[in-house]
Design an enzyme around this catalytic site. Sequence first.
Site, mmCIF file in Angstrom:
data_model
loop_
_atom_site.group_PDB
_atom_site.id
_atom_site.type_symbol
_atom_site.label_atom_id
_atom_site.label_comp_id
_atom_site.label_asym_id
_atom_site.label_seq_id
_atom_site.Cartn_x
_atom_site.Cartn_y
_atom_site.Cartn_z
ATOM 1 N N GLY A 237 -2.268 -0.011 -5.667
ATOM 2 C CA GLY A 237 -1.128 -0.757 -6.166
ATOM 3 C C GLY A 237 -0.046 0.161 -6.670
ATOM 4 N N PRO B 273 2.725 2.000 -9.267
ATOM 5 C CG PRO B 273 3.959 3.978 -9.229
ATOM 6 C CD PRO B 273 3.815 2.679 -8.514
ATOM 7 N N GLY B 274 1.909 1.765 -12.762
ATOM 8 C CA GLY B 274 2.109 0.974 -13.963
ATOM 9 C C GLY B 274 1.434 -0.377 -13.974
ATOM 10 C CB VAL B 275 -0.267 -2.503 -11.544
ATOM 11 C CG1 VAL B 275 1.078 -2.741 -10.901
ATOM 12 C CG2 VAL B 275 -1.092 -1.530 -10.718
ATOM 13 N N GLY B 276 -1.858 -0.801 -14.222
ATOM 14 C CA GLY B 276 -3.077 -0.755 -15.018
ATOM 15 C C GLY B 276 -4.305 -0.288 -14.273
ATOM 16 C CE LYS B 277 -2.789 2.627 -9.119
ATOM 17 N NZ LYS B 277 -1.469 2.293 -9.669
ATOM 18 C CB THR B 278 -5.371 5.007 -15.058
ATOM 19 O OG1 THR B 278 -4.788 5.594 -13.898
ATOM 20 C CG2 THR B 278 -6.163 6.064 -15.800
ATOM 21 C CB SER C 201 7.595 -5.891 7.880
ATOM 22 O OG SER C 201 8.157 -4.934 7.007
ATOM 23 C CE LYS D 37 6.612 -6.670 3.357
ATOM 24 N NZ LYS D 37 6.489 -6.781 4.823
#
Length: 791
Positions: free
Chosen positions: A371, A373-378, A696, A739
């Site tokens: 995903g 950056p900044g979506v909370g993966k880590t 696309s 999108k």
Amino acid sequence: MSSSNDVTSRNDVSSDEAVSSTEIRTLPLLPLPHGVVFPEMVLTVAAESDQARHAMADRTTGDELVAIPQRDGQFGTIGVVVRVEQRGQLANGIDGAVLRAIRRVRIGRGEVAPSGALHVSIDEIDAAAPSDTAHALAREYRVIAEELLDTMGNGRFASMFDGMDDPGQLADTIGWWPDLTDEQRLQLLDTVDPEARIALAVEWARAALADARVTADIRSEVNEGIERTQREAILRRQMQAIREELGETAGDDDTLTEYRRRIADGELPDAVAAAATKELDKLERTSDQSMEAGWIRTWLDTVFEIPWTTTTDDNLELVTARAQLDADHTGLGKVKERIVEFLAVRKLRADRQVDGKAGDRGSGTILTLVGPPGVGKTSLGESVARTLGRNFVRMSLGGIRDEAEIRGHRRTYVGARPGRIVRALTDAGSRNPVILLDEIDKVGADWRGDPSSALLEVLDPAQNATFRDHYLEQELDLSDVFFIATANTLDTIPAPLLDRMEIISIEGYTEDEKVAIATDHLLPSLLERNAVTADEVVVGPDTIRAVVADYTREAGVRRLEQRLDRLIRRAVSQIAHDAEVGQVQVTVDDLRPALGPTSLREDPAERTSLPGVATGLAVTGAGGDVLFVEAAAIPGDAEHGALTLTGQLGDVMKESGQIALSYLRANRHQLGIEASLDQRFHVHFPAGAVPKDGPSAGVTMTTALVSALTGRRVRPDVAMTGEVTLHGKVLPIGGVKEKVLAAHRAGISHVILPMANGDDVDDLPPHVRDAVTIHLVDTVDEVLDLALVAS
């Protein structure tokens, strides 16, 4: 030097040389292309060159020749008369002779004899009586030379100086020294003055003696070190035998004794225990001063630091685990479901006692969170570890290019150490931690190897039970490790590695989700970080929503956190300056003074006010985004029918533009295009600094071209995405959720998607589906009917 056809003397005999010429005669010239001959030397010469064969032709025992050094086709001006001692064939079948050097002579002119041999005139050199200085230098030289031979271990050759008193004769003996250069030997030969020659010999002998002394000292020190090491090893074995007889242990052996106890207690697997025992035995036989002893100790320390048998108990309460995940993160339903599924499998395996059976591979799990950056993966990795009750280790892979970072260095290298996987287990303190492989999509490769290839074994549940680190050289079981990898994009991950991962996409957050995350997670953390309470600094929901809507356009919440942190710091500054301020209310009116002007956003209605501009949707490393496609027809251009594509586009996107134009040419009448297509077309994607690629944008380019050719504007509330074919079919694409979320953030109310992407609509949040009307199409005609304003 002189040429081979004109051998002339380049030095005149001066009065300072105190020499005289007595008799002038001619002798055959014997060239010496490689060596230098001095009087009293005996040498064997092969008649390899034509000149040598002519010179030695018809020469018998007792005949004389003159040997002259030859370099680069040039002859010296000083030679040596040599006498034939023996003639015959050498071992290789070439004709040769044994010659004895007699005296120096000066070389004059030459002439070619009828036999083909080159004869040169020679001028005998008779040196005057040596001076007192020459005799003094000769005595010094004898002493230095004898000491030099003795230092080199060749003292028996000092007898060669017996009965040799002439300074010139003594000086010529330095020519035997193997370390002299060819230039030095030529200089010695050309020096006819005995005093000058003995001075050269003394200078060179002193330098050779100094070098020999240094070499001898080094050799002595090395031999002494070897002898001392051998002596210490013998004494150490004797001391060990004495301790065993007395039942005592030395303080330095306490660590080794502890290691042996741990091996006996079964802390190591059998194969590792056998290898550790072998290294312990070797260490006890090795001197502490040996470099190998340090290597063995480091290896043993590393082996015993690894938690081979230490594990943590999993928290298998499914309801509690889900509650913990919900408390740590808002949204991310798919990830939470997968974690609960993992716990359910672990719980069932434990209840039915499946773990530990023969052939069991365990239940190792490899999840990959993809995903923007900044979506909370880590942070999700840490939450998973807390939920499971496992230890957590984060391993950043961004920028790694050396395979040894994963597998470790072999023990033969200086400074070798285990790889990051082994070090991560050591840091965790258990064999079943949660290891976060952060930024796995940014692993590089160069001449040092490909780390992603090493990760193939690590991330394969069928292989990682026998992972082998180069430094340990022992199998390490990783099947109980919970691997979580994070990536911003899948494009840079090699296909074999991607095949071993379970991919979970985190598309990004909606505006409502960001407000909830800011309220429940970001604000409490920021207030604590800035040492204030919620009663002292109050940030209302309207303020948070205004920050989300006007100051952030990201898929994650990292920039949102930065903006909120700036607001809180500004409020803290007011409290710090005025102690009477009890509470600071952060309102919408405070945003512009604190955060500056709002982020510039392009208005779709303004951008599409002219024909030839369409609104498209794309997915970048930062999440979904809205992009505008501009098309223009340029009549009267010399290159009829040419298509220009700009905006830093990839090959796939350029091909989509060609397909769109070919479709228009083939269906111009059906599409109602009356303008000529025999002109140049220019399609531009703004934000040219950002690379773009993918199929696309095909329907967007087609719509923009039709709009430019028909003069019909594109509806400002419509955005579209989809791949187009030459026959006008609209094919499915990826990243639907990202999108549509981007379109929703931009205020677009209608989104055109391929019919085959209908199932992806179900993944959209309910409030987004209510706010955005999704149009599923199968052909370009349907796209144009929905997107273009009626003429």
